[in-house]
Write an enzyme that holds these catalytic residues in place. Sequence first.
Site, PDB file in Angstrom:
ATOM      1  N   HIS A  22      34.694  10.575  43.715  1.00 30.75           N
ATOM      2  CA  HIS A  22      34.816   9.587  42.642  1.00 30.75           C
ATOM      3  C   HIS A  22      33.612   8.641  42.717  1.00 30.75           C
ATOM      4  CE1 HIS A  22      38.972  10.845  42.387  1.00 30.75           C
ATOM      5  NE2 HIS A  22      39.285   9.928  41.503  1.00 30.75           N
ATOM      6  N   GLU A  55      33.244   4.514  38.347  1.00 26.04           N
ATOM      7  CA  GLU A  55      34.440   4.177  37.583  1.00 26.04           C
ATOM      8  C   GLU A  55      34.586   2.659  37.568  1.00 26.04           C
ATOM      9  OE1 GLU A  55      38.096   5.149  39.541  1.00 26.04           O
ATOM     10  OE2 GLU A  55      39.321   4.969  37.731  1.00 26.04           O
TER      11      GLU A  55
END
Length: 363
Positions: free
Chosen positions: A198, A201
């Site tokens: 990830h 974000e």
Amino acid sequence: MERPIALLPKAHLHLHFTGSMRHSTLVELAARHGVHLPQALAEEWPPHLSAADERGWFRFQRLYDIARSVLREPEDIRRLLREAAEDEAAAGARWLEIQVDPSGYAARFDGLTAALELVLDAARAAERETGVHIGLMVAANRTRHPMDAKALARLARQYADKGVVSFGLNNDERRGRALEFEGAFRIAKRAGLLSAPHGGELQGPRSVRECLDELAADRVGHGVRAVDDPYLVERIATQGVTLEVCPSSNVSLGVVSDVAHVPLRRLFDGGVPIALGADDPLLFGPRLAEQYEIARSVFGFGDTGLAELARMSIRGSGAPEWLRKEMLAGVDEWLSRSPGEPGAREGASGGGTGHSPDSVNAP
Ligand SMILES: [Zn+2]
């Protein structure tokens, strides 16, 4: 007339294990195991969330942990995967790459290795029952020590030819920088696993750059904030790194104020490979097909553009070569069929809302 999204073959690359659970299953398992659900997971579901600050993220994480705590028995794990695969089949996904951090299940299911083997076994059973092929992403938690991530990478390595296809890194980007996990990702990459952390974000371009520079990312979970740096967008496009863009999640967690602000169109037009994903439908509501519906209705993707999104999800996946070929051929077939043809509209949900015909071309 538009072709039905549910018949477009696609790969789903961004779905968390507990986050894939059906809400009805959460409620049922909670009752069976005597777990008290807070109102946000019961009467007031889906919860109002925001991850704009650490407190908001903490609340999201706490709800996620409560949801995970209803998974008590091996049969619960099997049911979760079977139902997730059924939902993916309904959305037209032929490949599901589901991410799991086995440490979250180790205490209840006899340790890390046994927990991972249970999930792999459940995935095989779900595949047989639904026809959806499933690969596992073992994901480390960036709020824990990098040594824990290394241990998970070594575990993932042992199952590289037995169902684990990628290695991820999740949780609050503000509380663990990608570069600290370089060692774990080196182990995973050497074992032939895709690197899919990830990034971008909750944090900006630097977070995405670290995923590329330090973790040799093949894909980045979200990555949407890369859009703040045009040079980075160009680099991602040139390197062919896939961004797993999850519009509903971005709205629910307050990454954007409105779905129209998800930079899907800008990234696509910039030549960035994109795989749409649902992230945690248990907490956000919408599942995979709805993400493609958003591309169509909010961003004006015609069927040619939707087909290209599906192709990009397939190319970015850890699916075996034969399946990728089969899915890509299925996308061409979907597109070659006239929308009005009998069978082509099976499962269509209304449609015909008069969007302009394909103005979208492949990047
Ligand atoms: Zn995620």
